[in-house]
Design a protein around this motif. Sequence first.
Motif, PDB file in Angstrom:
ATOM      1  N   LEU A 109       1.057  -1.312   0.110  1.00  0.00           N
ATOM      2  CA  LEU A 109      -0.161  -0.180   0.029  1.00  0.00           C
ATOM      3  C   LEU A 109       0.975   1.221  -0.006  1.00  0.00           C
ATOM      4  CD1 LEU A 109      -2.631  -1.076   2.542  1.00  0.00           C
ATOM      5  CD2 LEU A 109      -2.905  -1.209   0.430  1.00  0.00           C
ATOM      6  N   PHE A 110       2.186   1.073   0.349  1.00  0.00           N
ATOM      7  CA  PHE A 110       2.837   2.373   0.617  1.00  0.00           C
ATOM      8  C   PHE A 110       2.989   3.080  -0.849  1.00  0.00           C
ATOM      9  CE2 PHE A 110       5.469   0.553   4.215  1.00  0.00           C
ATOM     10  CZ  PHE A 110       4.480   0.507   5.127  1.00  0.00           C
ATOM     11  N   GLY A 111       2.749   4.254  -0.905  1.00  0.00           N
ATOM     12  CA  GLY A 111       3.031   5.051  -2.191  1.00  0.00           C
ATOM     13  C   GLY A 111       1.532   5.080  -3.190  1.00  0.00           C
ATOM     14  N   SER A 112       0.574   4.431  -2.350  1.00  0.00           N
ATOM     15  CA  SER A 112      -0.658   4.259  -3.284  1.00  0.00           C
ATOM     16  C   SER A 112      -1.510   5.536  -3.270  1.00  0.00           C
ATOM     17  CB  SER A 112      -1.528   3.044  -2.799  1.00  0.00           C
ATOM     18  OG  SER A 112      -1.910   3.371  -1.328  1.00  0.00           O
ATOM     19  N   ALA A 113      -1.073   6.555  -2.359  1.00  0.00           N
ATOM     20  CA  ALA A 113      -1.795   7.630  -2.256  1.00  0.00           C
ATOM     21  C   ALA A 113      -0.647   9.022  -2.291  1.00  0.00           C
ATOM     22  CB  ALA A 113      -2.538   7.858  -0.890  1.00  0.00           C
ATOM     23  N   LEU A 114       0.054   8.617  -3.276  1.00  0.00           N
ATOM     24  CA  LEU A 114       1.194   9.906  -3.468  1.00  0.00           C
ATOM     25  C   LEU A 114       1.100  11.040  -3.523  1.00  0.00           C
ATOM     26  CD1 LEU A 114       4.046   9.100  -3.307  1.00  0.00           C
ATOM     27  CD2 LEU A 114       4.389   9.111  -5.859  1.00  0.00           C
ATOM     28  N   ASP A 115       1.381  12.042  -2.944  1.00  0.00           N
ATOM     29  CA  ASP A 115       1.077  13.574  -3.070  1.00  0.00           C
ATOM     30  C   ASP A 115      -0.367  14.061  -3.125  1.00  0.00           C
ATOM     31  OD1 ASP A 115       3.910  14.053  -3.363  1.00  0.00           O
ATOM     32  OD2 ASP A 115       3.966  13.462  -5.482  1.00  0.00           O
ATOM     33  N   THR A 116      -1.074  13.444  -2.386  1.00  0.00           N
ATOM     34  CA  THR A 116      -2.575  13.853  -2.031  1.00  0.00           C
ATOM     35  C   THR A 116      -2.644  14.149  -0.541  1.00  0.00           C
ATOM     36  OG1 THR A 116      -4.882  13.388  -2.591  1.00  0.00           O
ATOM     37  CG2 THR A 116      -3.436  11.373  -1.859  1.00  0.00           C
ATOM     38  N   THR A 117      -4.006  14.346  -0.540  1.00  0.00           N
ATOM     39  CA  THR A 117      -4.394  14.306   0.997  1.00  0.00           C
ATOM     40  C   THR A 117      -4.694  13.012   1.624  1.00  0.00           C
ATOM     41  OG1 THR A 117      -4.838  16.804   1.026  1.00  0.00           O
ATOM     42  CG2 THR A 117      -5.961  15.529   2.598  1.00  0.00           C
ATOM     43  N   VAL A 118      -4.433  12.655   2.550  1.00  0.00           N
ATOM     44  CA  VAL A 118      -5.061  11.693   3.350  1.00  0.00           C
ATOM     45  C   VAL A 118      -5.659  11.971   4.654  1.00  0.00           C
ATOM     46  CG1 VAL A 118      -4.430   9.174   4.397  1.00  0.00           C
ATOM     47  CG2 VAL A 118      -3.244  10.092   2.236  1.00  0.00           C
TER      48      VAL A 118
ATOM     49  N   ARG B 222       3.218   7.125   5.018  1.00  0.00           N
ATOM     50  CA  ARG B 222       3.879   6.037   4.061  1.00  0.00           C
ATOM     51  C   ARG B 222       3.152   5.737   2.782  1.00  0.00           C
ATOM     52  NH1 ARG B 222       8.431   3.173   6.898  1.00  0.00           N
ATOM     53  NH2 ARG B 222       8.314   4.045   8.845  1.00  0.00           N
ATOM     54  N   LEU B 223       1.783   6.066   2.862  1.00  0.00           N
ATOM     55  CA  LEU B 223       0.865   6.051   1.712  1.00  0.00           C
ATOM     56  C   LEU B 223       1.266   6.984   0.497  1.00  0.00           C
ATOM     57  CD1 LEU B 223      -2.603   5.321   3.124  1.00  0.00           C
ATOM     58  CD2 LEU B 223      -1.288   3.706   2.359  1.00  0.00           C
ATOM     59  N   GLY B 224       1.874   8.068   1.010  1.00  0.00           N
ATOM     60  CA  GLY B 224       2.334   9.077   0.176  1.00  0.00           C
ATOM     61  C   GLY B 224       1.839  10.287   0.579  1.00  0.00           C
TER      62      GLY B 224
END
Lengths: 97, 395
Positions: free
Chosen positions: B178-187, B314-316
Motif C-alpha cells: 500500500l505504500f505510495g498508493s496515495a502519492l502526493d495527495t491528502t490523506v 507512508r501511503l504518500g
Amino acid sequence: MIAPVSFTSIIAGTARAYRLGMDGAGHDGLQQLLGHLHQALEARQLDVSARDLQDVLSALAQAQARNDILRLADLLEYRLAPLLAVPFAAAGTVPMA
Amino acid sequence: MAAAAPARHHVLRPTDTPEATLVVDGIHLTSGYDRRAEAEQQARLIPDGRREAWIYGAALGDLPRVLLRRPALKQLHVVLLNVDLFVAVCSWTDQTDWLTDDRVVLHVAAPTDDLKHPFAASPSELHLVAPHAYAVRDKLWQTLGAPHARTRYRAAAARHPFEATLPWFAEDPDVAALFGSALDTTVLVAAGGPSLGGQLDLLQALHHDYPLVALLDAWPTLRANGLSPDVVLAVGPDVPTRSPEPAAPSGPPPALVYSPLADPHLVATWLGPRYGCYLAPVAPHQQALAAQLPRGHVYSTGSPAVAATDLAVRLGAACVVFAGLDFVASTRGPSTWVVDGHGQRLATSAQQAGYLRDLEAYIARTPTTGFVTCSCDGAAIAGTAYLDDLAPVHA
C-alpha cells in the motif's frame, strides 16, 4: 496459592514512584496495594483498627482525587505502613491474586 | 493558533504536619514528614560526579540544596514550570541560600523545550505547571514513566500472544504493497475522539476526494454513519477490545492493516483485504518473527495516533487531515490537563498527553508533509494548522 507479599515493599515502591514523579507506576502500585489489602481483610489476616484503616484509606482517596501525590506518598509511608507493620509481621503472608 | 490559557491564581497554605510544607491549590509541594529524605531520593536520579544537572520545578528548594552539596557539580540548571508559583513560594519562604549560589542558572520552561539530562523533577509541580510548560511536563512524565510503560507493554503483549494471529499474518500480503498508493495527495485520518461526531459531514465530503485511514476506535462511529474508510488500522493490545462488525454499510469493505498483536478475532472475521505490518521499532519478542516473515513497518511509539499518521505518510500523503483526534477520554491513569484549540484547559490522562507529545514530535520530524486538524475542541497539536484556515484543502 498463598505467596509471601510484603505490604512494606509495595508501600515503599509505590511511595518512591510518587516521590520521583512516576505517577503511572505509583497509580498501579496503589491499586495493587488496595487489592492486597482487600484480600487480606476478607481473609481476616489483618489485625488492625477498622477506624484507623478507614481514616487512612479515606485520606488516600481524597489525595488521589486532587492529584496530591506527595501527600499520597506521605500517607502510605508514614500512616499506612506503621498501621500494617505489626499485623503484617504477625500474619506474614497475604493471598496473591 | 491557540490563544494562551489564562494565568491562574494559586491558593497557598502551610501545613501542620511533622515537618512544615506548603499546600498549593490542594497539592503538597513536598513531603510533610521528611523533606530532606525526599529530596535525596529525587537527587539519586542524577548520578554522583556529574558536573552539570537539571531540575524541573524548584518546589521549596530542597532538591537544589541537596544537589548543591555535591562538590563535583559545577552548574545546576533549575527550570521553572510555573513562574507565578515560584514567585508565590519565594514570598512565603526564604529561598536565597540556593538562589545566590553561583552554580545555579534559572530557566523558564518553553513549549518547544527538549528535556536536558541528567535531570530530576519536583513531582508536585508536574501537577501545578502553567500552560506554557504542559509539553515539558508531558515529556518529563514520559521519560520518568518509560520503564513502567515498558513493563505494562510487555504484560499486555503477554496477554495477547501474537501467535494467535499468525495463521493469517503468514498468508496476508505485506502492508508495503500500500505504500505510495496515495502519492502526493491528502490523506484523512480519523480517530474515535468526542469531536468525531461533529465532523462526520465534513469527513464525508472530503472522503469523496481523499482516502480515509481510520483507527479502530473510530470505525464503529464511521460505520454507523455510512462512512467506509479505505483502511482500518489495528495495531496492538492497547486498542479497544470491542470489534465492530466487519461489513461496511456501502462500498467495498475497507482494508485492515494489522500488526501481529491485533485481536485475532477481528483479523479472522474481517471481510475486506488484510495487510500485515510490524510496529517500528520492532519489539524484541517479535524480532525473530520479523526475520522469518518480513513485513513493512509502521512507526509507533505505542501511540495508535502516531501509527495511523505514519501509515498515512507512508501511503504518500502530502497532507494529513486529522478528524476526531482529540487526545481525551482515556479512563486509565492519573488525570492532567492539556490546552485545546480554543486555548482552554482540557482534561485528559497522562497517557493521552504523552500520545499527544509523541505525535507532535513525529510531526516535527516530518517537515515535508502538511498536517491539518478539523476541530478546535480537541487538544491543540503543535505543528498542525486548523482546517478552517486552509480553504484550499476543500478544493
